[in-house]
Design an enzyme around this catalytic site. Structure first.
Site, mmCIF file in Angstrom:
data_model
loop_
_atom_site.group_PDB
_atom_site.id
_atom_site.type_symbol
_atom_site.label_atom_id
_atom_site.label_comp_id
_atom_site.label_asym_id
_atom_site.label_seq_id
_atom_site.Cartn_x
_atom_site.Cartn_y
_atom_site.Cartn_z
ATOM 1 N N ASP A 1 35.954 40.011 39.955
ATOM 2 C CA ASP A 1 37.616 41.309 40.519
ATOM 3 C C ASP A 1 37.430 41.806 39.143
ATOM 4 O OD1 ASP A 1 36.437 40.449 42.961
ATOM 5 O OD2 ASP A 1 38.058 40.591 43.503
ATOM 6 N N GLU B 1 38.521 27.111 46.212
ATOM 7 C CA GLU B 1 37.785 28.687 46.115
ATOM 8 C C GLU B 1 37.385 28.709 44.544
ATOM 9 O OE1 GLU B 1 40.356 32.438 47.136
ATOM 10 O OE2 GLU B 1 39.130 33.730 46.580
HETATM 11 C C1 GLC Z 1 37.490 37.660 45.300
HETATM 12 C C2 GLC Z 1 35.513 37.024 45.087
HETATM 13 C C3 GLC Z 1 34.849 37.707 45.478
HETATM 14 C C4 GLC Z 1 34.106 37.513 46.218
HETATM 15 C C5 GLC Z 1 35.087 37.352 47.171
HETATM 16 C C6 GLC Z 1 35.550 36.195 48.697
HETATM 17 O O1 GLC Z 1 37.416 38.955 46.404
HETATM 18 O O2 GLC Z 1 35.913 37.907 42.976
HETATM 19 O O3 GLC Z 1 33.801 37.401 45.063
HETATM 20 O O4 GLC Z 1 33.289 37.976 46.879
HETATM 21 O O5 GLC Z 1 37.064 37.062 47.177
HETATM 22 O O6 GLC Z 1 34.985 34.870 49.040
#
Ligand code: GLC
Length: 426
Positions: free
Chosen positions: A159, A388
């Site tokens: 992102d 995460e």
């Molecule tokens: C964040 C990450 C993305 C992922 C999402 C859900 O937005 O950057 O890659 O898919 O979280 O985990």
């Protein structure tokens, strides 16, 4: 089976909402596109039927034109912005309006390999997978250049990577959404993107809404248009996997189209190669390559499109950055001024990236490097749990805890005793 394997399975079961998995119940309470593909690999280690189901439910969100949205809003949930109303899309199930890296065909190929000759599930999914690849190659590359366009940083799944700093600086913010954000209630602000970033990316959503989300208009006119090295490489790899499936299942027209797309992408990828031999993302508006070198630089190995010389350059680059950062692979070069060890995609280590990179390294015979990545990834989980993402300097867990794809990567790769097999399993 270890206690940690049990804990990983428990994370997946807890995040299972009945046929689809949420990345993490609090921070991300819906179904996410590439998360589901990785999660399917985790389920496949103990419940193959459930693994297929994860991909099948994801494709229930597929649009008429073939796009697989980045979020499927299956059931209402508190605590997330931007929810369905912010995207303004009228369809069921409700979805976002942008996509994410197409890992699904590769995951489907792995599941099919495990399905012992039973082709029923892959036959059901194949036409949908093919339509999603056609969407990338035709709607997101309307002039057939071989480079696909992403129109929003969230499509990359990385992102707030420094790769988007320059192209995003040309987006003039027309909204102020700071007060609508929910993420800062769950995660420390120093580990999340800034308000300015949110204002710019939500401006892009407004631009697409004004075009009624028409695919080709969005691809041609949004004020952010970039060829993401990540999507480009992941798509090329997934094309190859889908081609294998097409050949095995006798989908010959589709196989011909896939061969053409592969050839076109392979040639076009050369435009992403910098003077130093490392690949980067390309701003399609300005024609400039990203200045930053990020973890996506390794993905041409995963795409099997890098040359042996490229692979050696990446091997050296990996050793140099690991010496500085500690744990690999830092999402941004730790020697870069834009590196930020705990802020999301500006420094932290992400296990599913490591898995794709390790697959790429082993595909080029760099087994020792691939094993080091697997060990680093296992160690991060052993020390801290299924976070995460992780601080590369000391391995501290960041973002949300009990994260589905981290648990899935543990089960299918970094915690597995049969390292050599799992490294090449993708
Ligand atoms: C964040 C990450 C993305 C992922 C999402 C859900 O937005 O950057 O890659 O898919 O979280 O985990």
């Amino acid at each position: 089976m270890t206690d940690r394997d049990d804990a990983a399975r428990a994370v997946l079961r807890r995040n299972d909402r009945g046929g689809f998995t949420v990345p993490n119940g609090r921070v991300y309470p819906f179904q996410w596109n590439w998360d589901s593909a990785f999660v399917a690999l985790g389920f496949a280690t103990f419940d193959l039927d459930r693994a297929w189901r994860e991909l099948e439910t994801l494709f229930e969100g597929q649009w008429q034109d073939g796009m697989v949205p980045h979020i499927v809003f299956r059931a209402p949930a508190e605590g997330y912005y931007p929810g369905p109303e912010a995207w303004g899309i009228q369809r069921q199930p409700l979805t976002s309006g942008i996509s994410q890296p197409p890992v699904a065909a590769t995951a489907a190929r792995v599941l099919h390999d495990l399905s012992a000759g039973d082709a029923a599930r892959i036959r059901g999914l194949f036409p949908k997978l093919f339509a999603s690849h056609r969407w990338w190659h035709e709607i997101r590359d309307p002039d057939g250049t071989g480079l696909v366009t992403m129109v929003h940083p969230w499509e990359s799944g990385r992102d707030n990577s420094p790769d988007w700093d320059e192209p995003l600086s040309h987006v003039v913010p027309s909204v102020d959404v700071a007060h609508l954000r929910k993420d800062l209630g769950h995660v420390d602000a120093t580990q999340r993107p800034t308000h300015d970033f949110y204002n710019r990316v939500m401006t892009l959503v407004e631009e697409a809404k004004a075009l009624a989300w028409d695919g080709v208009s969005v691809a041609r006119t949004l004020s952010f248009r970039v060829c993401d090295l990540g999507i480009q490489s992941i798509l090329l790899r997934a094309d190859r996997d889908l081609l294998k499936l097409a050949e095995e299942l006798g989908f010959s027209t589709e196989a011909t189209a896939l061969r053409d797309w592969i050839a076109r992408s392979e040639t076009a990828m050369q435009r992403l190669r910098g003077a130093d031999g490392l690949y980067r993302s390309l701003d399609l508006r300005s024609g400039r390559l990203s200045e930053a070198v990020t973890c996506a630089a390794f993905l041409p190995l995963y795409a099997r499109t890098a040359s042996p010389e490229d692979a050696l350059a990446l091997k050296e680059y990996l050793a140099a950055t690991r010496a500085v950062a500690g744990f690999s692979v830092a999402s941004t070069d730790p020697r870069d001024r834009r590196f930020d060890a705990t802020r999301y995609w500006r420094g932290p280590v992400w296990l599913m990236m490591n898995r794709m990179i390790a697959d790429g390294l082993s595909g080029y015979g760099l087994t020792e490097e691939a094993n080091t990545l697997r060990q680093d990834s296992g160690e991060l989980v052993r020390r801290n749990g299924f976070w995460e993402y992780f601080d590369p300097r000391n391995g501290a867990g960041c973002g949300g805890p009990d994260f589905s794809w981290t648990a899935a990567m543990w089960l299918s790769w970094s915690g597995s005793p049969s390292a050599e097999q799992t490294l090449t399993a993708l």
